[in-house]
Design an enzyme around this catalytic site. Structure first.
Site, PDB file in Angstrom:
ATOM      1  N   LYS A 108      28.787 -15.001  12.125  1.00 55.08           N
ATOM      2  CA  LYS A 108      28.143 -14.367  13.276  1.00 55.08           C
ATOM      3  C   LYS A 108      28.372 -12.868  13.298  1.00 55.08           C
ATOM      4  O   LYS A 108      27.528 -12.107  13.783  1.00 55.08           O
ATOM      5  CB  LYS A 108      28.639 -15.016  14.567  1.00 55.08           C
ATOM      6  CG  LYS A 108      28.166 -16.456  14.708  1.00 55.08           C
ATOM      7  CD  LYS A 108      28.550 -17.053  16.043  1.00 55.08           C
ATOM      8  CE  LYS A 108      28.003 -18.465  16.173  1.00 55.08           C
ATOM      9  NZ  LYS A 108      28.338 -19.084  17.477  1.00 55.08           N
ATOM     10  N   LYS A 158      21.482 -25.982   8.658  1.00 58.51           N
ATOM     11  CA  LYS A 158      21.271 -26.895   9.776  1.00 58.51           C
ATOM     12  C   LYS A 158      20.178 -26.373  10.699  1.00 58.51           C
ATOM     13  O   LYS A 158      19.904 -25.168  10.765  1.00 58.51           O
ATOM     14  CB  LYS A 158      22.577 -27.111  10.550  1.00 58.51           C
ATOM     15  CG  LYS A 158      23.034 -25.944  11.388  1.00 58.51           C
ATOM     16  CD  LYS A 158      24.264 -26.340  12.209  1.00 58.51           C
ATOM     17  CE  LYS A 158      24.673 -25.203  13.159  1.00 58.51           C
ATOM     18  NZ  LYS A 158      25.813 -25.594  14.007  1.00 58.51           N
ATOM     19  N   LYS A 187      18.457 -23.234  16.952  1.00 59.34           N
ATOM     20  CA  LYS A 187      17.570 -22.609  17.937  1.00 59.34           C
ATOM     21  C   LYS A 187      17.259 -21.164  17.549  1.00 59.34           C
ATOM     22  O   LYS A 187      16.197 -20.641  17.880  1.00 59.34           O
ATOM     23  CB  LYS A 187      18.268 -22.628  19.301  1.00 59.34           C
ATOM     24  CG  LYS A 187      17.368 -22.321  20.481  1.00 59.34           C
ATOM     25  CD  LYS A 187      16.654 -23.546  20.972  1.00 59.34           C
ATOM     26  CE  LYS A 187      15.922 -23.279  22.266  1.00 59.34           C
ATOM     27  NZ  LYS A 187      15.225 -24.462  22.760  1.00 59.34           N
TER      28      LYS A 187
END
Length: 348
Positions: A133, A214, A217
């Site tokens: 991130k 994976k 969103k």
């Protein structure tokens, strides 16, 4: 059945019924709006099952965690309500669990500070989510992004939770919570149970456009992610465009054929059938036709949920009340635990 107050007192004692020790389950979901297929199959479906099996279950809308990535306030407010509507529509019952918004229980943040003082920075720097991130934030990263695993530990330990449903990508964070609990117990005496993982039996759902990652969103490819509120036409389009390979037969081999295997995993998960059973059903189908079979199974699974989401979204005051009522119950459960923590560390 015990009154809510009587039930909460029993939960504090760790007893219920005939003096049986209670397992306490805690889990949370970030408010990103309506959840996607992977959220549902990997987490929410399991939550619904667990609330039927355990007498002490807490589910939280993790709005504090969501601030680790930039959010507009109006978008966050709406996402909280949309996520709440979605998980209620999926079958989460506030009469069988405590469903609440994290930030309404300030003890989460207060305990995170205490636990952060027991956690070394190098351990946090090694966590893969920080590295991944941080890269999305131009390799700068915020203090919140670095330390949110400590807040996760506080979320769990504040209620003396014993079981935590987690996906594969959160196992390291639960191990951190376990280590922090043991560190606290070593310093201040036995207090926290060391929480154990409840691992999902559902195969990790991958992106429809890149089965190496994976479903997410935040995926920039709109066709990669199926949301549970998508229309039938949207679902059909996304599965029609799903990446597979040049072999027409439907087989299951996640290493050699990740795209087709992802479709098989989805089909099995939404129908409740085994991999072997769905492969038997797919005998004689090529992948193009099989994509439509999977799409139809997903449409049928989510049709009643989608309708219920729409109804719940029309009653904003009800959604707010559900979260506020759940927060009051969570506070009542957390308050004496946190007061004892304060005494142990010397605050009182």
């Amino acid at each position: 059945m015990a009154t809510p107050s009587g039930l909460i007192r029993a939960l504090h004692r760790g007893t219920l019924g005939q003096n049986m020790r209670v397992d306490r389950i805690f889990s949370g979901i970030q408010p990103t709006g309506t959840p996607h297929l992977g959220n549902y199959l990997g987490a929410i479906q399991n939550w619904v099952n667990l609330q039927e099996k355990c007498s002490s279950v807490l589910y939280s809308i993790m709005d504090m965690h969501s601030l680790t990535m930039p959010k507009e306030p109006a978008v966050l407010r709406q996402n909280i309500l949309d996520t709440t509507a979605a998980i209620l529509a999926c079958g989460i019952d506030p009469k069988k669990c405590f469903l609440f918004r994290q930030s309404l229980v300030p003890e989460h943040a207060e305990l995170a500070w205490i636990l952060g003082c027991l956690t070394n920075v190098p351990r946090l720097l090694r966590l893969p989510q920080w590295k991944m991130k941080r890269a999305s934030q131009n390799r700068e990263g915020t203090v919140g992004l670095l330390t949110y695993p400590v807040l996760q530990a506080a979320d769990i330990l504040l209620y003396k939770s014993t079981r935590v449903p987690v996906g594969e990508d959160q196992v390291l964070h639960l191990e951190l919570a376990q280590d922090i609990a043991q560190q606290f117990n070593k310093k201040y005496g036995e207090f926290f149970p060391v929480p154990k993982a409840i691992l999902s039996t559902t195969k990790k759902i991958k992106s429809l456009r890149d089965p190496a990652v994976k479903m997410s969103k935040s995926d920039p490819q709109k066709l990669a992610t199926v949301n549970i509120a998508d229309s039938p036409d949207e679902i059909v389009l996304k599965f029609r465009k799903a990446v597979t390979d040049f072999t027409s037969e439907v087989t299951y081999d996640p290493t050699a054929r990740p795209g087709v295997s992802n479709l098989v995993s989805i089909h099995a998960a939404v129908t409740g059938l085994s991999i072997k059973e769905v492969l038997h059903q797919a005998t004689g189908l090529d992948t193009a036709h099989y994509k439509m079979v999977v799409a139809e199974s997903v449409i049928q699974k989510f049709a009643p949920i989608r309708n219920e989401i729409k109804k719940l979204q029309e009653d904003k005051s009800h959604l707010i009340k559900v979260l506020e009522d759940g927060a009051e119950k969570a506070k009542e459960l957390a308050a004496p635990i946190y007061q004892e923590i304060r005494r142990l560390v010397g605050f009182q």
